[in-house]
Design a protein around this motif. Structure first.
Motif, short mmCIF file in Angstrom:
data_model
loop_
_atom_site.label_atom_id
_atom_site.label_comp_id
_atom_site.label_asym_id
_atom_site.label_seq_id
_atom_site.Cartn_x
_atom_site.Cartn_y
_atom_site.Cartn_z
N LYS A 11 -46.49 -20.43 -8.62
CA LYS A 11 -45.78 -20.42 -9.89
C LYS A 11 -45.67 -21.83 -10.48
CE LYS A 11 -42.76 -17.77 -7.85
NZ LYS A 11 -41.79 -16.79 -7.38
N ALA A 34 -38.05 -18.17 -13.06
CA ALA A 34 -36.79 -17.95 -12.36
C ALA A 34 -36.64 -16.46 -12.11
CB ALA A 34 -35.61 -18.48 -13.16
N PHE A 35 -35.76 -16.14 -11.18
CA PHE A 35 -35.46 -14.74 -10.84
C PHE A 35 -36.75 -14.00 -10.48
CE2 PHE A 35 -32.55 -16.19 -14.30
CZ PHE A 35 -31.53 -16.58 -13.45
N ASN A 36 -37.47 -14.61 -9.51
CA ASN A 36 -38.69 -14.03 -8.99
C ASN A 36 -39.71 -13.75 -10.10
OD1 ASN A 36 -40.34 -13.31 -6.90
ND2 ASN A 36 -39.47 -11.28 -6.63
N ASP A 197 -36.52 -28.59 -9.28
CA ASP A 197 -36.78 -27.14 -9.17
C ASP A 197 -36.16 -26.58 -7.89
OD1 ASP A 197 -38.40 -27.28 -11.42
OD2 ASP A 197 -40.11 -26.29 -10.47
N LYS A 212 -32.79 -27.39 -12.20
CA LYS A 212 -33.38 -26.19 -12.80
C LYS A 212 -32.35 -25.14 -13.21
CE LYS A 212 -37.09 -22.88 -11.90
NZ LYS A 212 -37.91 -22.34 -10.79
N ARG A 216 -32.59 -21.88 -15.60
CA ARG A 216 -32.22 -20.53 -15.15
C ARG A 216 -31.10 -19.93 -16.00
NH1 ARG A 216 -31.96 -23.33 -9.97
NH2 ARG A 216 -33.89 -22.99 -8.80
N1 ASP Z 1 -38.36 -18.40 -7.14
C1 ASP Z 1 -37.84 -18.30 -8.48
C2 ASP Z 1 -38.93 -17.58 -9.26
O1 ASP Z 1 -39.74 -17.08 -8.76
C3 ASP Z 1 -37.65 -19.64 -9.05
C4 ASP Z 1 -36.25 -20.20 -8.94
O2 ASP Z 1 -35.25 -19.58 -9.28
O3 ASP Z 1 -36.19 -21.35 -8.58
O4 ASP Z 1 -39.11 -17.39 -10.38
#
Ligand code: ASP
Ligand code: TMP
Length: 244
Positions: A11, A34-36, A197, A212, A216
């Motif tokens: 990502k 963000a949010f997977n 991040d 970050k 988010r």
């Molecule tokens: N791992 C989260 C995402 O995949 C990224 C994060 O919240 O830092 O989008």
């Protein structure tokens, strides 16, 4: 060092092969999720800042006895690192309540813990990186007991070094996420990145978020927050040089 075929695109980074089978090149992007991956965007200049900051942190940690994948910086977005097999664990250390800890346990953000907490998630996007304990990690074959003990020791050492360092920059290290990798000979080293991040960084004086979470949570001033952290890290480097 010649950049050869792309091995992987995540990502926030791409990984390329080199003519040395033990080394790869990491290339940092400005993409932010963000949010997977549900929320997507770009943070202008983030790739440069995350590359430079990660390399700075890895060198500081190496000096303090924590082995890392870092070899050398190649350009503002690219770093040469040891090729590792990433241990599929997200290793999270928390000094202050925030984020998913506050949500999961129903407590406010900002509670200062007497001692850091160590937690593991299974690094698996399809499952949403579920929380797991040591028994679960061993049962799933993600790591051995000895490796988990070593990862915990290293993560707590990283916390001690980073807390002290950020304090000198007027920044409170709230929490952070690490990833570890195994080299061909089985040695565990710190890998991935250490950046705004992957850390929560609060201004010590004002409590302002410099990480970050601004992206988010749609707080605005995202680029400025990354630049502020970079400025403090670089500013400190200059002071150290002058003091020599
Ligand atoms: N791992 C989260 C995402 O995949 C990224 C994060 O919240 O830092 O989008
Ligand atoms: P959390 O409170 O959302 O679990 O996040 C803990 C720390 O881990 C925080 O500093 C942000 C970082 N983090 C990542 O680096 N990657 C992720 O995918 C998530 C969810 C958090």
């Amino acid at each position: 060092m010649e950049k050869k075929e792309q091995l992987y695109e995540g990502k926030a980074k791409k990984v390329f092969a080199t003519d040395d089978p033990t080394l790869v090149i990491v290339d940092y992007k400005d993409d932010a999720t963000a949010f997977n991956g549900e929320k997507r965007g770009t943070i202008a200049g983030k790739g440069v800042i995350n590359n430079v900051m990660s390399d700075h942190m890895f060198q500081l940690l190496e000096q303090q006895g924590v082995p890392t994948h870092f070899v050398r910086q190649l350009s503002d977005r690219e770093t040469l690192v040891k090729k590792v097999a990433i241990v599929p664990l997200e290793v999270i250390v928390r000094n202050i309540s925030a984020g998913s800890f506050s949500k999961r346990y129903g407590v406010r953000e900002g509670i200062v813990f007497d001692a850091p907490t160590f937690e593991l998630s299974y690094k698996n996007d399809d499952l949403g990186d579920p929380l797991l304990n040591d028994d679960h990690a061993v049962a799933l074959g993600l790591a051995t007991r000895a490796e988990l003990a070593q990862i915990r020791d290293m993560a707590l050492r990283v916390d001690a070094v980073m807390q002290r360092y950020f304090d000198t920059l007027g920044v409170t290290l709230v929490d952070f996420k690490l990833e570890f990798g195994k080299t061909a000979d089985g040695t565990i080293v710190l890998a991935d990145e250490i950046s705004p991040d992957t850390c929560r960084l609060w201004d010590k004086a004002t409590g302002e978020k410099l990480d970050k979470d601004r992206f988010r949570r749609d707080l605005g001033g995202v680029e400025q927050a990354y630049q502020e952290i970079m400025k403090r890290i670089m500013g400190q480097g200059e002071t150290t040089d002058r003091e020599k």
